[in-house]
Design a protein around this motif. Structure first.
Motif, PDB file in Angstrom:
ATOM      1  N   MET B 106       0.860  -1.194   0.000  1.00 34.53           N
ATOM      2  CA  MET B 106       0.000   0.000   0.000  1.00 34.53           C
ATOM      3  C   MET B 106       0.890   1.237   0.000  1.00 34.53           C
ATOM      4  O   MET B 106       1.520   1.555   1.006  1.00 34.53           O
ATOM      5  N   PRO B 108       0.673   4.838  -1.856  1.00 36.34           N
ATOM      6  CA  PRO B 108       0.294   5.939  -2.745  1.00 36.34           C
ATOM      7  C   PRO B 108       1.423   6.944  -2.960  1.00 36.34           C
ATOM      8  O   PRO B 108       1.428   7.660  -3.957  1.00 36.34           O
ATOM      9  N   PHE B 109       2.365   6.990  -2.007  1.00 30.59           N
ATOM     10  CA  PHE B 109       3.486   7.927  -2.161  1.00 30.59           C
ATOM     11  C   PHE B 109       4.559   7.384  -3.116  1.00 30.59           C
ATOM     12  O   PHE B 109       5.480   8.104  -3.469  1.00 30.59           O
ATOM     13  N   ASP B 178     -12.869   1.581   2.608  1.00 30.85           N
ATOM     14  CA  ASP B 178     -12.069   2.216   3.657  1.00 30.85           C
ATOM     15  C   ASP B 178     -10.634   1.686   3.694  1.00 30.85           C
ATOM     16  O   ASP B 178      -9.902   1.962   4.650  1.00 30.85           O
ATOM     17  N   LEU B 179     -10.270   0.896   2.693  1.00 30.30           N
ATOM     18  CA  LEU B 179      -8.939   0.301   2.588  1.00 30.30           C
ATOM     19  C   LEU B 179      -8.666  -0.738   3.674  1.00 30.30           C
ATOM     20  O   LEU B 179      -7.525  -1.120   3.899  1.00 30.30           O
ATOM     21  N   GLU B 180      -9.708  -1.172   4.352  1.00 36.67           N
ATOM     22  CA  GLU B 180      -9.568  -2.285   5.288  1.00 36.67           C
ATOM     23  C   GLU B 180      -9.650  -3.590   4.495  1.00 36.67           C
ATOM     24  O   GLU B 180     -10.219  -3.632   3.393  1.00 36.67           O
ATOM     25  N   TYR B 290      -3.830  -6.054  11.138  1.00 38.54           N
ATOM     26  CA  TYR B 290      -4.488  -5.655   9.901  1.00 38.54           C
ATOM     27  C   TYR B 290      -4.806  -6.832   8.984  1.00 38.54           C
ATOM     28  O   TYR B 290      -5.532  -6.679   8.014  1.00 38.54           O
ATOM     29  N   LEU B 441      -1.395  -1.962  16.673  1.00 37.65           N
ATOM     30  CA  LEU B 441      -2.371  -1.356  15.776  1.00 37.65           C
ATOM     31  C   LEU B 441      -3.258  -0.427  16.585  1.00 37.65           C
ATOM     32  O   LEU B 441      -4.094  -0.881  17.367  1.00 37.65           O
ATOM     33  N   PHE B 442      -3.062   0.864  16.393  1.00 36.78           N
ATOM     34  CA  PHE B 442      -3.884   1.886  17.039  1.00 36.78           C
ATOM     35  C   PHE B 442      -4.002   1.640  18.541  1.00 36.78           C
ATOM     36  O   PHE B 442      -5.098   1.562  19.108  1.00 36.78           O
ATOM     37  N   GLU B 517      10.487   1.150  11.864  1.00 36.62           N
ATOM     38  CA  GLU B 517       9.149   1.726  12.023  1.00 36.62           C
ATOM     39  C   GLU B 517       8.135   1.079  11.091  1.00 36.62           C
ATOM     40  O   GLU B 517       8.467   0.707   9.961  1.00 36.62           O
ATOM     41  N   LEU B 518       6.914   0.988  11.590  1.00 36.64           N
ATOM     42  CA  LEU B 518       5.792   0.587  10.747  1.00 36.64           C
ATOM     43  C   LEU B 518       5.519   1.728   9.768  1.00 36.64           C
ATOM     44  O   LEU B 518       5.244   2.850  10.186  1.00 36.64           O
ATOM     45  N   GLU B 519       5.606   1.452   8.485  1.00 33.72           N
ATOM     46  CA  GLU B 519       5.479   2.531   7.490  1.00 33.72           C
ATOM     47  C   GLU B 519       4.223   2.441   6.648  1.00 33.72           C
ATOM     48  O   GLU B 519       3.957   3.325   5.827  1.00 33.72           O
ATOM     49  N   ALA B 520       3.474   1.338   6.805  1.00 29.93           N
ATOM     50  CA  ALA B 520       2.240   1.177   6.037  1.00 29.93           C
ATOM     51  C   ALA B 520       1.443   0.057   6.687  1.00 29.93           C
ATOM     52  O   ALA B 520       1.981  -0.696   7.506  1.00 29.93           O
ATOM     53  N   PRO B 521       0.171  -0.100   6.326  1.00 30.33           N
ATOM     54  CA  PRO B 521      -0.606  -1.195   6.922  1.00 30.33           C
ATOM     55  C   PRO B 521      -0.109  -2.566   6.482  1.00 30.33           C
ATOM     56  O   PRO B 521      -0.071  -3.502   7.273  1.00 30.33           O
TER      57      PRO B 521
END
Lengths: 138, 522
Positions: B106, B108-109, B178-180, B290, B441-442, B517-521
């Motif tokens: 995932m 987009p960047f 929602d990209l879940e 995730y 996760l959150f 670091e976690l950089e994406a889901p």
């Protein structure tokens, strides 16, 4: 809504970090994955349009640009992001270094991970650029 | 000229899906044949039960703590150790075709190398390598990527979009609006991540991976040494094989798996005897990672949905077996068969109905932890066929490849060359495997440390969102093959638990510094 926070200590004065982070026109120079940016005054305020590495354009409404607090805030508007607030705080540590805290609040939640992950990477790039300019410690 | 290596991986495949391991749903004659003439491992263990950490272990020969990829979404540093780079340095031609997933999808960047490389359309790029210097990306001089479905940056998606754009939408949409991870279900039973896919079989990613592998092999010189990692995205969800193949296994005739208790009361009693997060997830009260649909409640899973998921999974396994057969035929046509080692495994398992659950997560039981692993050594090596019961791990693959190639192991490899028999394992002290799980996760953190040894599997929980650090799981693999009875608090096996825990903590691998670091889901 989900929230993500990334931070980095920069061994440069807070004013030097703020000179970069408080300038909305130059984000593409230190944020990997943002290829271009442009500014436009609108009825809602100053809008920055960035182009991502994937080619996707995103409009961002500048919400706060406070040189006294050294706080910069913006909202992504449109696209799949229902809600977003990006907050960059530059905190003077009074020893010629500063702490930069980059927070991302977003909905859908996954977008907080996507954007927040990119902000962490951006802080590392910012550190590389600023500290290599000054010869400061990493 | 040395031995060549065909390394075949699947994604999220259970041990019991192969005929040679007692599976009855899929016909897998090709892999069964490799097992018959090679070495079949009965207790192969992943060092992580999710994709990115596990695949990073295969490439680096290191545990999760050491390579640093502690969860999906944490990119493996581009200059991490790589057995492919070792082999490339020894003169091997090297390729990875199919699912890599050392970096997030995932994107987009457009920040991650695998996505950018696919966009460039080049075979590889020059990149920094472990120990200094530069070379082909992660040691592979040919890369072609695929994943589940046909959206995104990767080569398969680009190919299908260019050649057969009408088929792109045939696949199940892995993510929702929602990209879940999508909870929506189709098929006949409405099971999550199930869809009847009208795509012609020839265009499906399994056959594409085999086709591209054959094309790469066809381009090699006859006397080249080569290492080819052929990596199928299936049978990982979504379960959406080509509709034309659904006749192979009728889900209505699929027996319920032994690990699926049909009675809700029985399921819930089993889950309640395990640490809290098992039941919390089942009831839809906790999402810790995730990798499974956020908006799906496992308690809603029906017996027919378990049947349909197992049927579609079996069909995907059959398609992979046939694809491997096509590649082996191409190898034979080049006259290489006597000098090719074939290793077949997967990155982790799938719950597939165990305890009323699907997908994967912080659950270190056999559905996720017992992997298919077959090594068919090159006939020219003269290695006797065997079945190995000693616990081996995916961390042992890199040193095995290095040994096959004659480059010798490196001190950064933490595993050991796969034993060729139980006697070999005993002589070399191959006795334990370690697995770990770290997810955040959150605000929900879950941390597991597991040891598999002496026919026991023992998991200690570190303090986290729903654990205080005193919880654990202890199962006798010999007496309780379905891991139904958690003996963590059983005083009659307290000495066993204490011994396993001491061994577990004594052998924890060195940790990557700084923490990545976690950089994406994902």
């Amino acid at each position: 809504m989900a929230t993500i926070r990334r931070e980095v200590r920069l061994h440069v004065p807070a004013d030097e970090a703020w000179a970069v982070l408080g300038d909305p026109a130059t984000i593409h120079q230190w944020f990997p994955g943002i290829e271009a940016s442009s500014l436009e005054e609108t009825d809602e305020g100053l809008v920055r349009t960035i182009t991502l590495g994937s080619g996707v354009p995103l409009a961002e409404l500048i919400v706060t640009n406070d040189p006294i607090l050294r706080r910069f805030q913006y909202r992504i508007t449109g696209g799949v992001v229902r809600h977003h607030l990006g907050t960059i705080d530059v905190i003077d540590l009074h020893d010629d270094s500063c702490l930069v805290v980059y927070s991302t609040d977003a909905e859908p939640d996954v977008m907080a991970l996507v954007i927040g992950g990119a902000t962490g990477n951006a802080l590392h790039e910012l550190q590389r650029q600023l500290e290599s300019d000054t010869g400061g410690a990493s | 000229m040395g031995r060549k290596i065909l390394f075949v991986t699947t994604d999220q495949q259970r041990y019991d899906t192969l005929g040679c391991n007692g599976g009855t749903l899929s016909r897998t004659p090709v892999v069964d044949g490799l097992a018959a003439r090679g070495i079949r491992y009965e207790r192969a263990v992943p060092q992580s039960v999710v994709c990115m950490p596990s695949r990073s272990t295969m490439l680096t020969g290191q545990h999760q703590a050491t390579h640093g990829v502690w969860m999906n979404g944490v990119p493996l540093p581009v200059d991490a150790p790589s057995v492919a780079a070792e082999l490339h340095g020894a003169g091997y031609r090297t390729a990875l075709i199919g699912k890599a997933h050392f970096e997030p999808f995932m994107d987009p960047f457009g920040r991650f190398n695998e996505n950018r490389l696919a966009a460039l359309g080049t075979e590889t790029v020059e990149a920094p390598q472990f120990g200094g210097g530069r070379g082909p990306h992660r040691g592979f001089d040919h890369l072609e990527f695929a994943t589940h479905g046909a959206t995104g940056w990767l080569h398969y998606a680009r190919w299908l979009g260019a050649e057969h754009p009408e088929a792109v939408g045939d696949y199940y949409a892995v993510l929702d609006a929602d990209l879940e991870v999508n909870a929506e279900g189709f098929g006949d039973t409405g099971a999550p991540q199930v869809k009847h896919n009208p795509i012609p079989r020839d265009w499906y990613h399994t056959d594409w991976v085999a086709d591209r592998t054959i094309a790469w092999l066809d381009g090699l010189d006859a006397d080249d040494d080569w290492f080819c990692w052929m990596s199928f995205p299936d049978p990982h969800h979504p379960w959406d094989p080509p509709q034309s193949e659904l006749h192979r296994v009728d889900w209505r005739e699929v027996p319920l798996p032994a690990g699926y208790p049909e009675s809700a009361a029985e399921r819930e009693a089993l889950l309640d005897a395990k640490p809290r997060h098992w039941r919390l997830w089942y009831d839809g009260k906790l999402v810790s990672n995730y990798e499974a649909p956020t908006h799906w409640v496992p308690a809603t899973l029906t017996a027919d949905q378990v049947r349909e998921v197992n049927a579609l999974n079996a069909i995907e396994v059959e398609l992979i077996d046939e694809a491997i057969g096509r590649v082996l035929a191409a190898v034979a046509a080049r006259g290489w068969s006597d000098d090719v080692d074939v290793v077949v495994t997967t990155d982790h398992g799938e719950l597939q109905g165990d305890f009323g659950l699907l997908f994967k997560g912080p659950y270190h039981t056999d559905g996720l932890m017992r992997l298919p692993l077959i090594w068919a050594p090159a006939p020219s090596a003269g290695i006797t066929p065997a079945t190995v019961t000693a616990p081996v791990g995916l961390v042992d693959l890199a040193p095995t490849f290095a040994a096959i190639a004659g480059t010798g192991g490196r001190d950064w490899m933490q595993g050991t060359e796969l034993p060729t028999s139980d006697d070999d394992a005993a002589a070399r002290g191959v006795e334990r495997q370690l697995t770990s799980w770290d997810s955040e996760l959150f605000g929900v953190g879950v941390y597991l440390r597991t040891i598999t040894r002496d026919d026991w599997v023992c998991t200690a929980y570190l303090p986290g969102a729903v654990h205080d650090g005193t919880e654990g799981e202890l199962y006798s693999l010999a007496d309780d093959p379905l891991q139904r009875v958690n003996r963590w608090d059983d005083p009659s096996v307290r000495a066993v638990r204490d011994d396993l825990l001491a061994d577990l903590w004594d052998h924890q691998p060195v940790e990557h510094e700084p923490r990545l670091e976690l950089e994406a889901p994902v």
